[in-house]
Structures are given as C-alpha cells and as structure tokens.
Design a protein around this motif. Structure first.
Motif, mmCIF file in Angstrom:
data_model
loop_
_atom_site.group_PDB
_atom_site.id
_atom_site.type_symbol
_atom_site.label_atom_id
_atom_site.label_comp_id
_atom_site.label_asym_id
_atom_site.label_seq_id
_atom_site.Cartn_x
_atom_site.Cartn_y
_atom_site.Cartn_z
ATOM 1 N N ASN A 223 124.138 85.227 -37.543
ATOM 2 C CA ASN A 223 123.135 86.301 -37.400
ATOM 3 C C ASN A 223 121.709 85.831 -37.667
ATOM 4 O OD1 ASN A 223 125.281 87.981 -37.017
ATOM 5 N ND2 ASN A 223 124.971 89.204 -38.870
ATOM 6 N N CYS A 224 121.553 84.748 -38.402
ATOM 7 C CA CYS A 224 120.214 84.364 -38.883
ATOM 8 C C CYS A 224 119.321 83.906 -37.725
ATOM 9 C CB CYS A 224 120.338 83.249 -39.925
ATOM 10 S SG CYS A 224 118.722 82.679 -40.508
ATOM 11 N N PRO A 225 118.150 84.520 -37.581
ATOM 12 C CA PRO A 225 117.280 84.168 -36.455
ATOM 13 C C PRO A 225 116.674 82.779 -36.557
ATOM 14 C CG PRO A 225 116.220 85.781 -37.877
ATOM 15 C CD PRO A 225 117.617 85.635 -38.380
ATOM 16 N N VAL A 226 116.709 82.173 -37.736
ATOM 17 C CA VAL A 226 116.099 80.838 -37.878
ATOM 18 C C VAL A 226 117.111 79.794 -38.360
ATOM 19 C CG1 VAL A 226 113.713 81.597 -38.165
ATOM 20 C CG2 VAL A 226 115.222 81.560 -40.147
ATOM 21 N N ASN A 227 118.387 80.126 -38.227
ATOM 22 C CA ASN A 227 119.458 79.169 -38.581
ATOM 23 C C ASN A 227 119.318 78.614 -40.000
ATOM 24 O OD1 ASN A 227 120.612 79.339 -35.945
ATOM 25 N ND2 ASN A 227 118.973 77.996 -35.216
ATOM 26 N N ALA A 228 119.058 79.496 -40.922
ATOM 27 C CA ALA A 228 118.864 79.052 -42.308
ATOM 28 C C ALA A 228 120.184 78.925 -43.070
ATOM 29 C CB ALA A 228 117.943 80.032 -43.031
ATOM 30 N N ILE A 229 121.303 79.333 -42.443
ATOM 31 C CA ILE A 229 122.590 79.324 -43.160
ATOM 32 C C ILE A 229 123.633 78.602 -42.310
ATOM 33 C CG2 ILE A 229 124.420 80.741 -44.168
ATOM 34 C CD1 ILE A 229 122.372 83.080 -44.239
ATOM 35 N N THR A 230 124.308 77.636 -42.930
ATOM 36 C CA THR A 230 125.455 77.008 -42.260
ATOM 37 C C THR A 230 126.607 76.916 -43.256
ATOM 38 O OG1 THR A 230 124.760 74.789 -42.911
ATOM 39 C CG2 THR A 230 124.009 75.578 -40.742
ATOM 40 N N GLY A 234 125.280 75.573 -46.580
ATOM 41 C CA GLY A 234 124.874 76.736 -47.357
ATOM 42 C C GLY A 234 123.577 77.336 -46.813
ATOM 43 N N LYS A 235 122.794 77.925 -47.685
ATOM 44 C CA LYS A 235 121.538 78.565 -47.270
ATOM 45 C C LYS A 235 120.350 77.663 -47.601
ATOM 46 C CE LYS A 235 118.653 82.645 -47.976
ATOM 47 N NZ LYS A 235 118.581 83.975 -48.591
ATOM 48 N N ASP A 236 119.478 77.496 -46.636
ATOM 49 C CA ASP A 236 118.261 76.722 -46.852
ATOM 50 C C ASP A 236 117.107 77.695 -47.090
ATOM 51 O OD1 ASP A 236 116.079 75.123 -46.882
ATOM 52 O OD2 ASP A 236 116.472 74.139 -44.960
ATOM 53 N N THR A 239 113.829 77.398 -45.201
ATOM 54 C CA THR A 239 113.745 77.909 -43.830
ATOM 55 C C THR A 239 113.653 79.429 -43.834
ATOM 56 O OG1 THR A 239 115.071 76.039 -43.083
ATOM 57 C CG2 THR A 239 114.884 77.910 -41.569
ATOM 58 N N CYS A 240 114.432 80.065 -44.704
ATOM 59 C CA CYS A 240 114.444 81.533 -44.779
ATOM 60 C C CYS A 240 113.107 82.085 -45.274
ATOM 61 C CB CYS A 240 115.567 81.993 -45.714
ATOM 62 S SG CYS A 240 115.462 83.723 -46.207
ATOM 63 N N SER A 241 112.596 81.514 -46.354
ATOM 64 C CA SER A 241 111.436 82.105 -47.022
ATOM 65 C C SER A 241 110.195 82.200 -46.116
ATOM 66 C CB SER A 241 111.126 81.312 -48.297
ATOM 67 O OG SER A 241 110.109 81.925 -49.015
ATOM 68 N N PRO A 242 109.847 81.139 -45.354
ATOM 69 C CA PRO A 242 108.674 81.283 -44.479
ATOM 70 C C PRO A 242 108.867 82.352 -43.416
ATOM 71 C CG PRO A 242 109.300 78.970 -44.700
ATOM 72 C CD PRO A 242 110.389 79.782 -45.334
ATOM 73 N N TYR A 243 110.127 82.543 -42.983
ATOM 74 C CA TYR A 243 110.377 83.569 -41.973
ATOM 75 C C TYR A 243 110.153 84.969 -42.570
ATOM 76 C CZ TYR A 243 112.571 86.328 -38.352
ATOM 77 O OH TYR A 243 112.801 87.258 -37.367
ATOM 78 N N VAL A 244 110.644 85.167 -43.767
ATOM 79 C CA VAL A 244 110.428 86.468 -44.418
ATOM 80 C C VAL A 244 108.937 86.661 -44.709
ATOM 81 C CG1 VAL A 244 110.990 87.894 -46.432
ATOM 82 C CG2 VAL A 244 112.776 86.511 -45.350
ATOM 83 N N ASP A 245 108.256 85.575 -45.081
ATOM 84 C CA ASP A 245 106.796 85.667 -45.283
ATOM 85 C C ASP A 245 106.097 86.088 -43.994
ATOM 86 O OD1 ASP A 245 107.108 84.898 -47.875
ATOM 87 O OD2 ASP A 245 106.460 82.825 -47.576
ATOM 88 N N GLY A 256 110.679 92.053 -44.481
ATOM 89 C CA GLY A 256 112.128 91.996 -44.598
ATOM 90 C C GLY A 256 112.773 91.418 -43.364
ATOM 91 N N CYS A 257 114.012 91.001 -43.540
ATOM 92 C CA CYS A 257 114.820 90.474 -42.433
ATOM 93 C C CYS A 257 116.235 91.030 -42.595
ATOM 94 C CB CYS A 257 114.799 88.949 -42.439
ATOM 95 S SG CYS A 257 115.995 88.224 -41.304
ATOM 96 N N GLY A 258 117.020 90.420 -43.489
ATOM 97 C CA GLY A 258 118.323 90.965 -43.850
ATOM 98 C C GLY A 258 119.387 90.892 -42.776
ATOM 99 N N LYS A 259 119.166 90.094 -41.732
ATOM 100 C CA LYS A 259 120.188 90.009 -40.668
ATOM 101 C C LYS A 259 121.473 89.357 -41.180
ATOM 102 C CE LYS A 259 117.216 91.751 -37.810
ATOM 103 N NZ LYS A 259 117.292 93.184 -37.462
ATOM 104 N N CYS A 260 121.360 88.592 -42.259
ATOM 105 C CA CYS A 260 122.560 87.963 -42.835
ATOM 106 C C CYS A 260 123.372 88.947 -43.680
ATOM 107 C CB CYS A 260 122.161 86.753 -43.676
ATOM 108 S SG CYS A 260 120.895 87.101 -44.910
ATOM 109 N N GLN A 261 122.867 90.164 -43.858
ATOM 110 C CA GLN A 261 123.567 91.145 -44.703
ATOM 111 C C GLN A 261 124.148 92.310 -43.903
ATOM 112 O OE1 GLN A 261 120.889 92.346 -47.828
ATOM 113 N NE2 GLN A 261 120.631 90.261 -48.568
HETATM 114 S S1 SF4 Z 1 117.012 86.902 -44.661
HETATM 115 FE FE1 SF4 Z 1 116.875 86.508 -42.435
HETATM 116 S S2 SF4 Z 1 115.941 84.461 -42.292
HETATM 117 FE FE2 SF4 Z 1 116.687 84.662 -44.378
HETATM 118 S S3 SF4 Z 1 118.771 83.788 -44.330
HETATM 119 FE FE3 SF4 Z 1 118.996 86.011 -44.010
HETATM 120 S S4 SF4 Z 1 119.023 86.237 -41.791
HETATM 121 FE FE4 SF4 Z 1 118.165 84.198 -42.204
#
Ligand code: SF4
Ligand code: SF4
Length: 288
Positions: A223-230, A234-236, A239-245, A256-261
């Motif tokens: 689900n992650c739009p920036v491939n921050a989780i494998t 695990g979670k990088d 990569t996630c933090s700049p996207y949320v910023d 917010g993003c929250g696509k991983c939830q």
């Molecule tokens: S909050 Fe968004 S960018 Fe960050 S890990 Fe989850 S899906 Fe990816």
C-alpha cells in the motif's frame, strides 16, 4: 484505584469531546459534519516498575534518551496507556484513493490529535482529583521528539517517551511490520499515556514477542506510495518521514498518509491469533 474507574471516565470523555465529531460549518468539511472520529478507547495498565521500561533505554530498543516512569514522576506506581481506534468510516475513506490522504483521515490526524492531548490532560486532572500525582509525558515540558532535539544521543526517529512502546508494555498489542501497534481494535488510531502514583493492577500481556500479532503478510508495504516498507527490510523511516512532511505542505494545517494502516489484514483487529510463541522477548527491536 480500580481499572474500571479509569476506563469509564476516559470512555465518557472521548465520546463527549466536541472534536470527536466533525462539526457543522468547518470549511471543506460541510458534507462530513457529524462523522465520528474515534471508536470507544482501549486502555491498558502496567506497573511503573515493569523491567521492560528499563530495557527501552537500550540502543536496540528506543535508545538511552528514553526516560523511565520514575524519571518522569519519582512517585510513579503505574502507567496508563490508551488507544483511540479510528472509526470504520475514517479508515475506509482512506483507501478510496491510495495516492492521496482522505479529508477524513487528515481531520483524524489534526483534530484527532487534539482529542488525544485533551484525553491525556483529562486523565492527569482526574487522577490528581483523586489525590494522586500524574504526568502525561507528551504534554510535559521535558518531552522531546527527535525532530525537536539536536541531541546526537537521540536514536533515529525516537523520542524520550514512546507511546507505542508504552502501549506494548501496558498490554494493548504488538508491533507490526509497518511499525504501528496492532491491537484488538486494529492498527489505525492514536495512542496516549499517563504516569501516575496511583496503584492500579497491571494488564496481563497476552503475548510474548514484539511482533506476535503481525503475520508479515506485507500488505502494508504494497500500500505504501513510496515503498518505505518491505518484508525483508522492515520500515524505512527515512523514506516515510519526508513523504509525510510533504503532505504537511500540501494539506496544511493538516498532514497524514496512513496507507499502511488501511485495507490491510490488521486494519480492524488482530490478524494472527495463533501467536508466534517462539518469538522471544524484546530482542528484535531494531528500528521499531
Ligand atoms: S505512513 Fe505512508 S509513507 Fe509512511 S510507511 Fe505508511 S504508507 Fe508509507
Ligand atoms: S499488513 Fe500484514 S505485515 Fe503489515 S503490519 Fe499488518 S499484518 Fe503485519
């Protein structure tokens, strides 16, 4: 003090909080007026002397900057953690378009955080009203997040009080691959906590390992739009933090993003009820 006294008070407070319902007349939200943000809260309790709190100072855990309950409050006897799960409507709204956060989700992150902060303050006042001492670390002047601190001692993306680790110790759930905490009401929602001198019976943790409730299915990563989780890595957070910023610039004052939830097996509950009994204790903490 009995657990139920705290639970009933917190539940009533959250239900009645004006920002737990999207109000009439909010610009851009007129069509969503009346939507409820949070389901009833989950609460967990731990002894302030639980040895896991000391272990959070290890570099493999949160890091040496993490303060124990006694460092926050010398008379500490108990830690109270609460989880406010987003309603299904908030969660479902956020997977209608997997590239942009829904307005409902953005409201939940901004105004929803006000509900969390006010619930922490309510709990502090409630406990003090009963004659006990109480501190909410996230509202305390000593609270530091990584982004606020220039201290090189700070472990990456870790503060001096971790709500999710406190929730883990208080029996609310275990971590998932996405580094959210999976509870019996799912992974999507917000956490808060209070440290108090009130003696309260601890919640029995129904798990032994950090990731017991996660199936490692990898859907959060898909689900992650920036491939921050494998699954492998695990979670990088870098990569996630700049996207949320970035969302905070696009949707200010919200973010917010929250696509991983959302749209994941752990969205609304525990996907893996046959716990990994061999997963040990607090060892695989790496970048939680
Ligand atoms: S909050 Fe968004 S960018 Fe960050 S890990 Fe989850 S899906 Fe990816
Ligand atoms: S989506 Fe799957 S891998 Fe990701 S946290 Fe939930 S159960 Fe774990």
């Amino acid at each position: 003090m009995e657990q139920y006294q705290v639970m009933e008070s917190v539940q009533r407070f959250v239900e009645q909080h004006p920002q737990n319902t999207i109000p009439q007349g909010l610009p851009d939200y007129e069509d969503l007026a009346g939507m409820v943000v949070y389901q009833p809260p989950l609460l967990g309790f731990a002894s302030a002397e639980d040895p896991l709190f000391i272990r959070l100072k290890e570099w493999e855990a949160v890091g040496p900057q993490h303060m124990t309950p006694e460092e926050w409050l010398p008379a500490a006897k108990s830690v109270i953690s609460f989880f406010l799960p987003f309603t299904r409507k908030i969660k479902e709204s956020n997977y209608q378009d997997m590239k942009i956060p829904s307005r409902e989700w953005l409201y939940g992150r901004l105004e929803g955080q006000t509900v969390v902060d006010d619930t922490c303050q309510f709990l502090v006042d409630f406990l003090r009203g009963q004659g006990f001492e109480a501190v909410a670390p996230s509202l305390d002047a000593r609270f530091r997040s990584k982004k606020e601190s220039q201290d090189p001692q700070f472990h990456s993306f870790a503060s001096n009080w971790s709500e999710r680790h406190a929730a883990y110790i208080c029996g609310l759930g275990t971590f998932g691959l996405s580094k959210g905490l999976i509870t019996k009401k799912g992974i999507a929602g917000r956490f808060g906590s209070v440290i108090t001198s009130a003696p309260i019976e601890p919640t029995q943790r129904a798990y032994a390992g950090l990731y017991d409730y996660c199936t490692m299915c990898g859907k959060c990563g898909e689900n992650c739009p920036v491939n921050a989780i494998t699954v492998q890595g695990g979670k990088d957070h870098r990569t996630c933090s700049p996207y949320v910023d970035l969302t905070s610039q696009l949707y200010a004052p919200r973010l917010g993003c929250g696509k991983c939830q959302v749209n994941v097996p752990c969205q609304d509950g525990i996907p893996n009820l046959e716990f990994h009994q061999d997963s040990g204790d607090m060892v695989p903490l790496s970048d939680v």
